[in-house]
Write a protein that holds these residues in place. Structure first.
Motif, mmCIF file in Angstrom:
data_model
loop_
_atom_site.group_PDB
_atom_site.id
_atom_site.type_symbol
_atom_site.label_atom_id
_atom_site.label_comp_id
_atom_site.label_asym_id
_atom_site.label_seq_id
_atom_site.Cartn_x
_atom_site.Cartn_y
_atom_site.Cartn_z
ATOM 1 N N VAL A 127 0.853 -1.191 0.000
ATOM 2 C CA VAL A 127 0.000 0.000 0.000
ATOM 3 C C VAL A 127 0.885 1.235 0.000
ATOM 4 C CG1 VAL A 127 -1.756 1.283 1.306
ATOM 5 C CG2 VAL A 127 -1.855 -1.219 1.226
ATOM 6 N N SER A 128 0.621 2.136 -0.934
ATOM 7 C CA SER A 128 1.404 3.368 -1.002
ATOM 8 C C SER A 128 1.292 4.131 0.318
ATOM 9 C CB SER A 128 0.874 4.229 -2.153
ATOM 10 O OG SER A 128 1.466 5.491 -2.105
ATOM 11 N N LEU A 129 2.391 4.711 0.758
ATOM 12 C CA LEU A 129 2.327 5.571 1.942
ATOM 13 C C LEU A 129 1.524 6.806 1.579
ATOM 14 C CD1 LEU A 129 6.050 5.393 3.059
ATOM 15 C CD2 LEU A 129 4.098 4.775 4.493
ATOM 16 N N PRO A 130 0.565 7.202 2.428
ATOM 17 C CA PRO A 130 -0.170 8.434 2.126
ATOM 18 C C PRO A 130 0.815 9.607 2.132
ATOM 19 C CG PRO A 130 -1.141 7.265 3.999
ATOM 20 C CD PRO A 130 0.164 6.607 3.703
ATOM 21 N N GLY A 131 0.584 10.564 1.303
ATOM 22 C CA GLY A 131 1.512 11.697 1.220
ATOM 23 C C GLY A 131 1.268 12.706 2.324
ATOM 24 N N GLY A 132 1.777 13.918 2.115
ATOM 25 C CA GLY A 132 1.624 14.978 3.110
ATOM 26 C C GLY A 132 0.162 15.374 3.242
ATOM 27 N N CYS A 133 -0.114 16.101 4.305
ATOM 28 C CA CYS A 133 -1.499 16.501 4.538
ATOM 29 C C CYS A 133 -1.498 17.917 5.090
ATOM 30 C CB CYS A 133 -2.136 15.545 5.541
ATOM 31 S SG CYS A 133 -3.814 15.994 5.951
ATOM 32 N N ALA A 134 -2.502 18.693 4.699
ATOM 33 C CA ALA A 134 -2.533 20.109 5.083
ATOM 34 C C ALA A 134 -2.671 20.301 6.593
ATOM 35 C CB ALA A 134 -3.684 20.804 4.364
ATOM 36 N N ILE A 135 -3.327 19.367 7.293
ATOM 37 C CA ILE A 135 -3.654 19.645 8.709
ATOM 38 C C ILE A 135 -2.626 19.096 9.701
ATOM 39 C CG2 ILE A 135 -6.120 19.858 8.270
ATOM 40 C CD1 ILE A 135 -6.565 17.076 9.359
#
Ligand code: EPU
Length: 417
Positions: free
Chosen positions: A110-118
């Motif tokens: 599973v791809s690592l989720p990328g950056g997130c605004a919060i």
């Protein structure tokens, strides 16, 4: 992309029906991966995030039919164990497939989720828990690679009561051999909703809704037909809309017992809130009282309501201190609210909101779902027009938001940008 235009100054009145909960639907749709057969889910909100998880499940080999708010998922033909970057990057909650794929197919990539605004939003606790369940976990080329011929029950202490982490581990543990105990588990209603569905599939789970969840593994699960619980954050957003516009909104098809902290806070601001088993009626007031708020894990005040509540405090009488303890960067809406005339000062994880008599409409945008909702709310009481760009984020989590607001008397429309 579209934008939403709100003209302020209308009192919102009438009745609004709440949609199914995004954050319950996402893990529940994912849990279909745990069985071999056809599951039926009703009251599924038609949202961009739901389409994202649908695409991901289809990529894994599921066959999906969608009709109105009912989603049928056939998982007999699963033939993939990889969730690719292009699908995962659209939505962080895609990480919810990790536990089920691993449990059902013995390996997952599973791809690592990328950056997130919060905030940084790491998934270290999901991975630590899976490795305690006996999975071999590696990270390579931006992907989590997990393998386990047979997961085995374990005692897992979560350093932070993570919501999707608890859900992922519950879904992995239901097919593990032996007993798993999750300590410091998240207690959100969406966890209980998922546990209810898993139990109907044949899982043995106790303690969901408390901080200790016990799961006795079983060898297989059966398909289910279930309905998704109402969205407590959509409910809370309309509650604030009524309080903010001196309105009188009756919210139907909701679950007030999931909104204790929000109802309590709203009453402290001077709004009258009448509650039955499945309705909430909020009568606003012109004299909104400032109150302090601190976000906390459930049953505390939800971080997903913080931005909307700040819009309310922006026009209250007095000063309010809003403290965000869940995510390190969830004040994205502040700079935009300030452009509308709000008087807000941030220091670390607290915001000092000095109520002003009026906001003024402005072009605004936000890179977070709830921040965008707070800007719509602010627009409802601003002089003139507020143009909210990047509606993409709102469409991730609010079903038909402008129609629902229009039916309550708001002057709101959607236009191509
Ligand atoms: N955390 C870690 N390590 C982990 C997991 C989480 O340090 O492995 C930290 C996070 O960085 C954060 C805290 O734990 O500081 C809590 O995060 P959590 O994992 O509980 O958040 P989440 O599961 O990623 C869900 C909701 C969010 C909601 C939060 C908090 C879903 C799909 N998302 O996120 O919803 O804000 O719980 O209640 O259920 C939204 O709907 O707008 C939204 C962001």
């Amino acid at each position: 992309m579209d934008k939403i235009i709100v003209e302020g100054g209308r009192q919102l009145k009438g009745t609004v029906r709440i949609s199914g909960a995004k954050n319950a639907a996402l893990p529940i749709l994912t849990s279909s991966l745990l069985c071999d057969g056809s599951c039926t889910y009703s009251n599924v909100p038609m949202l961009r995030d739901i389409r994202s998880i649908q695409q991901l499940l289809e990529h894994l080999g599921a066959v999906i039919e969608v009709e109105n708010h009912t989603v049928r998922i056939h998982t007999g033909g699963l033939n993939q164990h990889e969730a690719p970057y292009d699908l995962v990057r659209k939505m962080r909650a895609s990480i919810l497939v990790l536990g089920p794929i691993l449990a059902r197919m013995k390996r997952a990539r599973v791809s690592l989720p990328g950056g997130c605004a919060i905030g940084a939003r790491p998934i270290n606790l999901h991975l630590k828990g899976l490795s305690l369940l006996g999975a071999t976990i590696g990270i390579a080329h931006g992907y989590v690679e997990a393998e386990a011929d047979q997961l085995t029950g374990a005692e897992i202490y979560l350093d932070t009561a993570t919501v999707t982490g608890t859900e992922n581990l519950m879904m992995a543990a239901v097919l593990a051999e032996g007993t798993t105990i999750l300590r410091n588990a998240a207690r959100e209603p969406e966890i209980v909703a998922l546990a209810d569905v898993l139990r109907q599939m044949g899982a043995i789970i106790q303690g969901d809704g408390t901080s200790v969840v016990t799961i006795d593994g079983v060898s297989e699960l059966q398909p289910v037909s279930v309905s998704i619980i109402p969205d407590r954050i959509e409910t809370g957003t309309f509650m604030v809309a009524s309080a903010l516009t001196d309105g009188d909104i009756t919210i139907v098809g909701c679950q007030p017992e999931h909104l204790g902290a929000s109802i309590n806070k709203l009453r402290q601001t001077g709004a009258r809130v009448d509650v039955t088993d499945d309705t909430i009626r909020v009568y606003g007031t012109k004299d909104i009282i400032s109150v302090d708020v601190q976000t906390l894990p459930y049953p505390g005040f939800p971080t997903d309501m913080q931005a909307q509540f700040m819009a309310l405090m922006s026009v209250a009488n007095g000063q309010s201190i809003i403290t965000e303890t869940i995510f390190e960067n969830r004040f994205i809406h502040v700079s935009e609210l300030k452009r509308m005339g709000a008087d807000i000062t941030i220091s670390g994880n607290t915001a000092l909101v000095r109520g002003v008599p009026n906001l003024s409409g402005a072009p605004v945008m936000a890179t977070d779902l709830r921040a965008s909702a707070s800007l719509i709310l602010a627009g409802m009481v601003a002089h003139g027009e507020t143009h909210i760009s990047r509606v993409y984020h709102l469409d991730r989590g609010y079903e038909g938001i402008e129609n629902k607001f229009r039916n309550l008397g708001a002057a709101i429309r959607r236009e191509p940008e």
